[in-house]
Design a protein around this motif. Structure first.
Motif, PDB file in Angstrom:
ATOM      1  N   SER A 285       4.324   8.819  73.847  1.00 42.99           N
ATOM      2  CA  SER A 285       4.807   7.448  73.985  1.00 42.99           C
ATOM      3  C   SER A 285       5.158   7.092  75.425  1.00 42.99           C
ATOM      4  CB  SER A 285       6.019   7.228  73.076  1.00 42.99           C
ATOM      5  OG  SER A 285       7.039   8.170  73.355  1.00 42.99           O
ATOM      6  N   GLY A 286       5.727   8.049  76.178  1.00 45.46           N
ATOM      7  CA  GLY A 286       6.090   7.771  77.562  1.00 45.46           C
ATOM      8  C   GLY A 286       4.874   7.484  78.426  1.00 45.46           C
ATOM      9  N   ALA A 287       3.812   8.268  78.246  1.00 46.26           N
ATOM     10  CA  ALA A 287       2.590   8.075  79.032  1.00 46.26           C
ATOM     11  C   ALA A 287       1.900   6.767  78.661  1.00 46.26           C
ATOM     12  CB  ALA A 287       1.650   9.252  78.821  1.00 46.26           C
ATOM     13  N   ILE A 288       1.908   6.417  77.378  1.00 47.64           N
ATOM     14  CA  ILE A 288       1.307   5.151  76.946  1.00 47.64           C
ATOM     15  C   ILE A 288       2.070   3.982  77.551  1.00 47.64           C
ATOM     16  CG2 ILE A 288       0.927   3.622  74.971  1.00 47.64           C
ATOM     17  CD1 ILE A 288      -1.141   5.827  75.155  1.00 47.64           C
ATOM     18  N   LEU A 289       3.383   4.034  77.513  1.00 50.81           N
ATOM     19  CA  LEU A 289       4.188   2.961  78.100  1.00 50.81           C
ATOM     20  C   LEU A 289       3.909   2.834  79.590  1.00 50.81           C
ATOM     21  CD1 LEU A 289       6.378   0.822  78.079  1.00 50.81           C
ATOM     22  CD2 LEU A 289       8.086   2.649  78.240  1.00 50.81           C
TER      23      LEU A 289
ATOM     24  N   PHE B  22       5.480   4.279  68.230  1.00 48.51           N
ATOM     25  CA  PHE B  22       6.004   4.618  69.548  1.00 48.51           C
ATOM     26  C   PHE B  22       7.186   3.712  69.871  1.00 48.51           C
ATOM     27  CE2 PHE B  22       1.971   6.641  71.637  1.00 48.51           C
ATOM     28  CZ  PHE B  22       2.132   7.741  70.809  1.00 48.51           C
ATOM     29  N   ALA B  23       8.391   4.250  69.726  1.00 48.96           N
ATOM     30  CA  ALA B  23       9.596   3.441  69.897  1.00 48.96           C
ATOM     31  C   ALA B  23       9.762   2.943  71.331  1.00 48.96           C
ATOM     32  CB  ALA B  23      10.825   4.233  69.470  1.00 48.96           C
ATOM     33  N   LEU B  24       9.346   3.752  72.325  1.00 52.90           N
ATOM     34  CA  LEU B  24       9.449   3.301  73.715  1.00 52.90           C
ATOM     35  C   LEU B  24       8.606   2.052  73.940  1.00 52.90           C
ATOM     36  CD1 LEU B  24       9.355   6.511  75.952  1.00 52.90           C
ATOM     37  CD2 LEU B  24      11.322   5.131  75.305  1.00 52.90           C
ATOM     38  N   LEU B  25       7.390   2.068  73.410  1.00 50.86           N
ATOM     39  CA  LEU B  25       6.512   0.914  73.542  1.00 50.86           C
ATOM     40  C   LEU B  25       7.086  -0.279  72.789  1.00 50.86           C
ATOM     41  CD1 LEU B  25       3.778  -0.142  74.629  1.00 50.86           C
ATOM     42  CD2 LEU B  25       2.759   0.572  72.465  1.00 50.86           C
TER      43      LEU B  25
ATOM     44  N   GLY C  27       9.736  16.924  71.402  1.00 53.42           N
ATOM     45  CA  GLY C  27      10.018  15.543  71.739  1.00 53.42           C
ATOM     46  C   GLY C  27      10.128  14.752  70.441  1.00 53.42           C
ATOM     47  N   ALA C  28      10.249  13.448  70.569  1.00 53.65           N
ATOM     48  CA  ALA C  28      10.267  12.567  69.394  1.00 53.65           C
ATOM     49  C   ALA C  28       9.712  11.217  69.802  1.00 53.65           C
ATOM     50  CB  ALA C  28      11.684  12.410  68.841  1.00 53.65           C
ATOM     51  N   ASP C  29       8.882  10.652  68.954  1.00 58.93           N
ATOM     52  CA  ASP C  29       8.353   9.316  69.225  1.00 58.93           C
ATOM     53  C   ASP C  29       9.260   8.224  68.678  1.00 58.93           C
ATOM     54  OD1 ASP C  29       5.712   9.832  70.546  1.00 58.93           O
ATOM     55  OD2 ASP C  29       5.440  11.026  68.742  1.00 58.93           O
TER      56      ASP C  29
ATOM     57  N   GLU D 135      12.228  -4.605  57.122  1.00 57.96           N
ATOM     58  CA  GLU D 135      11.720  -3.479  56.344  1.00 57.96           C
ATOM     59  C   GLU D 135      10.214  -3.330  56.541  1.00 57.96           C
ATOM     60  OE1 GLU D 135      11.455  -0.233  53.791  1.00 57.96           O
ATOM     61  OE2 GLU D 135      13.190  -1.155  54.760  1.00 57.96           O
ATOM     62  N   LYS D 136       9.509  -4.454  56.649  1.00 58.97           N
ATOM     63  CA  LYS D 136       8.066  -4.408  56.862  1.00 58.97           C
ATOM     64  C   LYS D 136       7.737  -3.724  58.183  1.00 58.97           C
ATOM     65  CE  LYS D 136       3.968  -7.360  57.333  1.00 58.97           C
ATOM     66  NZ  LYS D 136       3.446  -8.758  57.329  1.00 58.97           N
ATOM     67  N   ARG D 137       8.472  -4.089  59.253  1.00 60.24           N
ATOM     68  CA  ARG D 137       8.195  -3.483  60.558  1.00 60.24           C
ATOM     69  C   ARG D 137       8.527  -1.996  60.545  1.00 60.24           C
ATOM     70  NH1 ARG D 137       6.278  -1.285  63.779  1.00 60.24           N
ATOM     71  NH2 ARG D 137       6.183  -1.552  66.033  1.00 60.24           N
ATOM     72  N   PHE D 138       9.591  -1.632  59.866  1.00 60.33           N
ATOM     73  CA  PHE D 138       9.951  -0.217  59.796  1.00 60.33           C
ATOM     74  C   PHE D 138       8.876   0.581  59.059  1.00 60.33           C
ATOM     75  CE2 PHE D 138      12.122   3.308  57.533  1.00 60.33           C
ATOM     76  CZ  PHE D 138      12.406   4.076  58.656  1.00 60.33           C
ATOM     77  N   GLN D 139       8.361   0.029  57.975  1.00 57.93           N
ATOM     78  CA  GLN D 139       7.307   0.718  57.233  1.00 57.93           C
ATOM     79  C   GLN D 139       6.048   0.876  58.088  1.00 57.93           C
ATOM     80  OE1 GLN D 139       7.609   2.247  54.307  1.00 57.93           O
ATOM     81  NE2 GLN D 139       9.765   1.647  54.317  1.00 57.93           N
ATOM     82  N   GLN D 140       5.768  -0.122  58.940  1.00 64.76           N
ATOM     83  CA  GLN D 140       4.636  -0.002  59.852  1.00 64.76           C
ATOM     84  C   GLN D 140       4.863   1.138  60.843  1.00 64.76           C
ATOM     85  OE1 GLN D 140       4.589  -3.940  61.501  1.00 64.76           O
ATOM     86  NE2 GLN D 140       3.149  -4.738  59.984  1.00 64.76           N
ATOM     87  N   MET D 141       6.101   1.335  61.240  1.00 65.51           N
ATOM     88  CA  MET D 141       6.433   2.388  62.198  1.00 65.51           C
ATOM     89  C   MET D 141       6.197   3.782  61.623  1.00 65.51           C
ATOM     90  SD  MET D 141       9.924   1.096  64.052  1.00 65.51           S
ATOM     91  CE  MET D 141       9.868   0.050  65.513  1.00 65.51           C
ATOM     92  N   ILE D 142       6.510   3.952  60.352  1.00 62.44           N
ATOM     93  CA  ILE D 142       6.487   5.309  59.797  1.00 62.44           C
ATOM     94  C   ILE D 142       5.248   5.600  58.961  1.00 62.44           C
ATOM     95  CG2 ILE D 142       9.003   5.444  59.800  1.00 62.44           C
ATOM     96  CD1 ILE D 142       8.952   5.013  56.777  1.00 62.44           C
TER      97      ILE D 142
END
Length: 278
Positions: free
Chosen positions: A17-21, A56-59, A185-187, A231-238
């Motif tokens: 995620s860091g490199a993508i950002l 990717f939470a950073l993004l 690490g963690a995304d 909730e929709k956005r969170f489900q997209q994240m996971i």
């Protein structure tokens, strides 16, 4: 503006995620200062980024801040985009370094054997600081299938001066007894779970079984407050869309259905400690 501003980034299956950002920010900085850009067009392309890297939470954090900056405008000049990116980077530029410092202040690394998985900018930052301090623990780096980006991290660490053992994560039972702790690490992380590269869960289980520490290095930006998103956005994240089948099975077979995923959810109960910049 290019019709596909982030084409190369959207095809990147190797970076964390860091490199993508960082790549996204560099692309936004590439416009001539005087160029006037259509904001609806930019927003459409930001949506493509988020759809490709929803986990990717950073993004997510950067794009959310950028959308707020672009709101109530029709056009923006390249110089204004550059100023925004530089202000954002300045605000957050030391978070990885501070997280690494907190890890080193609270963990003994000298003479240790450390397991690493996947390819993380936070991990690279940490080990760059170790090398500068002449701290050289022995590294056990997984290949990190299916795209084997762990090899890139192994080469990076070797060039810093570390001795690196490279192996496939499925063979962890051969080496776990001689490794002192795992460092991931963690995304994305929230409540009692975190999201990371596929293979992290079984590795964490292995270390938990052998009563060996599991540490996670992650910036606070990667922690998502569930009360702040839908909730929709969170489900997209996971929930991840399947990745190309050919990465596992190059040829097509009629009666073989290939399941290829890059990320998984890991319960935080298997983590000894999270290290952040705070």
């Amino acid at each position: 503006m290019k019709s596909q501003l982030f084409t190369d980034i959207l095809q990147d299956n190797f970076s964390g995620s860091g490199a993508i950002l960082d790549a996204v920010q560099k692309q936004l900085n590439s416009f001539p200062p005087e160029q006037s850009l259509d904001i609806p067009d930019i927003l459409k392309q930001l949506d493509k980024l988020e759809q490709t890297f929803p986990h990717f939470a950073l993004l997510y954090h950067f794009l959310k801040t950028l959308r707020h900056f672009l709101s109530n405008k029709n056009r923006v000049q390249g110089v204004a985009l550059k100023q925004f990116v530089e202000q954002y980077r300045k605000k957050w530029e030391n978070t990885q370094q501070k997280a690494a410092e907190n890890f080193l202040e609270n963990t003994t690394v000298s003479g240790k054997n450390i397991l690493l998985h996947s390819n993380s900018s936070a991990i690279r930052q940490l080990f760059s600081q170790m090398a500068s301090a002449r701290l050289f623990p022995e590294i056990w780096q997984t290949v990190s299938s299916p795209v084997n980006e762990g090899i890139l991290q192994a080469v990076f660490l070797e060039k810093l001066g570390f001795r690196v053992h490279l192996f496939h994560e499925d063979s962890i039972s051969q080496f776990v007894r001689q490794i002192d702790f795992a460092l991931f690490g963690a995304d994305l992380w929230w409540d009692n779970y975190f999201l990371n590269k596929i293979g992290t869960f079984p590795l964490a289980l292995f270390f938990h079984h052998f009563n060996k520490p599991v540490y996670v290095l992650a910036e606070k930006r990667k922690k998502i407050a569930l009360s702040e998103i839908s909730e929709k956005r969170f489900q997209q994240m996971i929930h991840e869309n399947p990745k190309p089948a050919k990465e596992i099975l190059p040829q097509t077979e009629n009666n073989i259905q290939v399941h290829n995923f890059y990320f998984e959810i890991i319960p935080s109960k298997f983590v000894t400690r999270f290290f952040t910049e705070e």
